[in-house]
Design a protein around this motif. Sequence first.
Motif, mmCIF file in Angstrom:
data_model
loop_
_atom_site.group_PDB
_atom_site.id
_atom_site.type_symbol
_atom_site.label_atom_id
_atom_site.label_comp_id
_atom_site.label_asym_id
_atom_site.label_seq_id
_atom_site.Cartn_x
_atom_site.Cartn_y
_atom_site.Cartn_z
ATOM 1 N N ILE A 5 0.862 -1.185 0.000
ATOM 2 C CA ILE A 5 0.000 0.000 0.000
ATOM 3 C C ILE A 5 0.893 1.228 0.000
ATOM 4 C CG2 ILE A 5 -1.739 1.301 1.287
ATOM 5 C CD1 ILE A 5 -2.494 -1.450 2.591
ATOM 6 N N VAL A 6 0.547 2.203 -0.828
ATOM 7 C CA VAL A 6 1.318 3.440 -0.930
ATOM 8 C C VAL A 6 0.435 4.605 -0.501
ATOM 9 C CG1 VAL A 6 2.679 4.938 -2.426
ATOM 10 C CG2 VAL A 6 2.622 2.462 -2.855
ATOM 11 N N GLY A 7 0.930 5.421 0.407
ATOM 12 C CA GLY A 7 0.214 6.611 0.852
ATOM 13 C C GLY A 7 1.005 7.859 0.520
ATOM 14 N N VAL A 8 0.353 8.836 -0.110
ATOM 15 C CA VAL A 8 0.987 10.109 -0.464
ATOM 16 C C VAL A 8 0.274 11.228 0.289
ATOM 17 C CG1 VAL A 8 1.517 11.754 -2.302
ATOM 18 C CG2 VAL A 8 1.691 9.293 -2.746
ATOM 19 N N ASP A 9 1.033 11.947 1.086
ATOM 20 C CA ASP A 9 0.507 13.063 1.882
ATOM 21 C C ASP A 9 0.941 14.367 1.235
ATOM 22 O OD1 ASP A 9 -0.166 14.973 3.804
ATOM 23 O OD2 ASP A 9 1.566 14.504 5.058
ATOM 24 N N ILE A 10 -0.027 15.087 0.653
ATOM 25 C CA ILE A 10 0.255 16.386 0.036
ATOM 26 C C ILE A 10 -0.030 17.469 1.068
ATOM 27 C CG2 ILE A 10 -0.288 17.958 -1.856
ATOM 28 C CD1 ILE A 10 -1.252 15.579 -3.469
ATOM 29 N N GLY A 11 1.028 18.072 1.600
ATOM 30 C CA GLY A 11 0.878 19.126 2.599
ATOM 31 C C GLY A 11 1.224 20.491 2.024
ATOM 32 N N THR A 12 1.064 21.516 2.844
ATOM 33 C CA THR A 12 1.321 22.874 2.373
ATOM 34 C C THR A 12 2.781 23.096 2.029
ATOM 35 O OG1 THR A 12 -0.520 23.752 3.680
ATOM 36 C CG2 THR A 12 1.151 25.328 2.962
ATOM 37 N N SER A 13 3.679 22.542 2.824
ATOM 38 C CA SER A 13 5.102 22.806 2.616
ATOM 39 C C SER A 13 5.900 21.605 2.122
ATOM 40 C CB SER A 13 5.732 23.313 3.921
ATOM 41 O OG SER A 13 5.560 22.368 4.954
ATOM 42 N N LYS A 14 5.283 20.409 2.138
ATOM 43 C CA LYS A 14 6.024 19.222 1.715
ATOM 44 C C LYS A 14 5.064 18.137 1.234
ATOM 45 C CE LYS A 14 4.797 17.049 5.678
ATOM 46 N NZ LYS A 14 3.888 15.878 5.761
ATOM 47 N N VAL A 15 5.626 17.215 0.460
ATOM 48 C CA VAL A 15 4.907 16.004 0.061
ATOM 49 C C VAL A 15 5.698 14.820 0.619
ATOM 50 C CG1 VAL A 15 4.168 14.517 -1.835
ATOM 51 C CG2 VAL A 15 3.958 17.005 -2.045
ATOM 52 N N SER A 16 5.024 13.935 1.333
ATOM 53 C CA SER A 16 5.701 12.747 1.850
ATOM 54 C C SER A 16 5.000 11.497 1.341
ATOM 55 C CB SER A 16 5.738 12.758 3.381
ATOM 56 O OG SER A 16 4.438 12.807 3.921
ATOM 57 N N THR A 17 5.798 10.474 1.078
ATOM 58 C CA THR A 17 5.295 9.204 0.568
ATOM 59 C C THR A 17 5.788 8.077 1.452
ATOM 60 O OG1 THR A 17 5.303 10.018 -1.712
ATOM 61 C CG2 THR A 17 5.286 7.629 -1.417
ATOM 62 N N VAL A 18 4.894 7.145 1.760
ATOM 63 C CA VAL A 18 5.262 5.954 2.532
ATOM 64 C C VAL A 18 4.751 4.723 1.786
ATOM 65 C CG1 VAL A 18 4.836 4.641 4.647
ATOM 66 C CG2 VAL A 18 5.379 7.080 4.781
ATOM 67 N N VAL A 19 5.629 3.744 1.623
ATOM 68 C CA VAL A 19 5.283 2.457 1.027
ATOM 69 C C VAL A 19 5.320 1.416 2.128
ATOM 70 C CG1 VAL A 19 5.908 0.726 -0.695
ATOM 71 C CG2 VAL A 19 6.328 3.154 -1.165
ATOM 72 N N GLY A 20 4.242 0.658 2.290
ATOM 73 C CA GLY A 20 4.205 -0.338 3.345
ATOM 74 C C GLY A 20 3.407 -1.562 2.954
#
Length: 411
Positions: A5-20
């Motif tokens: 499962i891949v989660g992409v967090d689009i925030g105001t100052s950064k984008v973070s991705t986690v693969v688990g």
Amino acid sequence: MSDVIVGVDIGTSKVSTVVGKTNNTGEVEILGKGIESCSGIKKGIIVDIEATSNSIQSSVKKAEAQAELKVGSAYVNISGLHVDIINHKTYTNIASDSREISRHDVEKLLYAAGTISIPADSEIIDVVPRQFIVDGYDGINDPVGMKGTKLEGDFDVVVGKIISIQNIVRSMEKAGIKVDGLIAEGFAAGECILLPDEKDMGVILIDIGGGTTEISVYKDEKLVMNRCLPVGGDHITNDLSIALKMTYAESEKIKRQFQLALTTLIKNDQEISVNDLSESFKKNIKVSDAIEVIEARVYEIFSLCKDLVYTNCPGSYGAGVVLSGNGISTLDGAMQIAYDIFDIPVRVAAPKVKNIPTLDYCTAAGMVKYIARQDREASTISIKSIPKANKKVRERTFLKKVISALKDFFY
């Protein structure tokens, strides 16, 4: 079938991705993570799709390199600024002679929940079961196979602004990533931070980012409120710039240098030299001048949060307040201000998922945990090196089958 499962967090100052993926014991194992700064979002709104997609692409590539796989699709967050979560209850009578509840009966309830009336500028992006009730007996997660005459469903219907949804999807697809689903931030926010007992007792999670503050409220292990304020840590920097007439860059530097939110915590109220707003000369200001500005804004943000919570969800919160995000929670004194305003216990969040070292990845990791717990469809990947931890293929469970059947309906 892959369980990745891949989660992409689009925030105001950064984008973070986690693969688990889930391991043999059912726990989420983090395979890779990546983070990239983002300049395409202002106050939680995508204003530059090109810049946002570039940040998404870079963040995903970093996670791919760690996980040694190629990501084809992912789940992505959508802020409470752009969604409404509507609690909706519906029921159906069990018509079969045996009175045994079938998967078809449950699907009927889900479809019925997804046909409620919504504003013209919105669309339904998810239907999340809270519980099922069979002949008055509540708290049931999977009613299939049970006997009964009346099946009720208690659902959270997630409704999003069409324009916001389209911009998120366009940014993801421009980065070469298909969207598996949009997850309201409130559902993912507490997965990496809160304990089940805290959600049961009642807890207020305040996640303060650069441009927004997300408030997620949990009671009886359920999300009961998810709201977002268009104000965050960047506004503190802007306040310093205006109040003390110095450059934005200088204001950000001072905020990070002293990391204080209370004037009473100042140990040495020294004078410091800063660039004037015109950058044509240097001037001296006292540390207390800067901290007073920060303190005022932090008080205002927490006061707004309290008003939102107690207007919409009055009651007691035995687990208190949990502060997350890098906008304010890292400032010394923020906990004390929150305690002064809410008058209940306050703690600063810490990641509770192995291999997630900082709060920067918590929302993305929370999405991975949430999707795994909901047992929804995995993301599309091309595996270069298969992790050894879990080669067993999970059976398609009840909820996964239902969500799969509804996927075309919502997306």
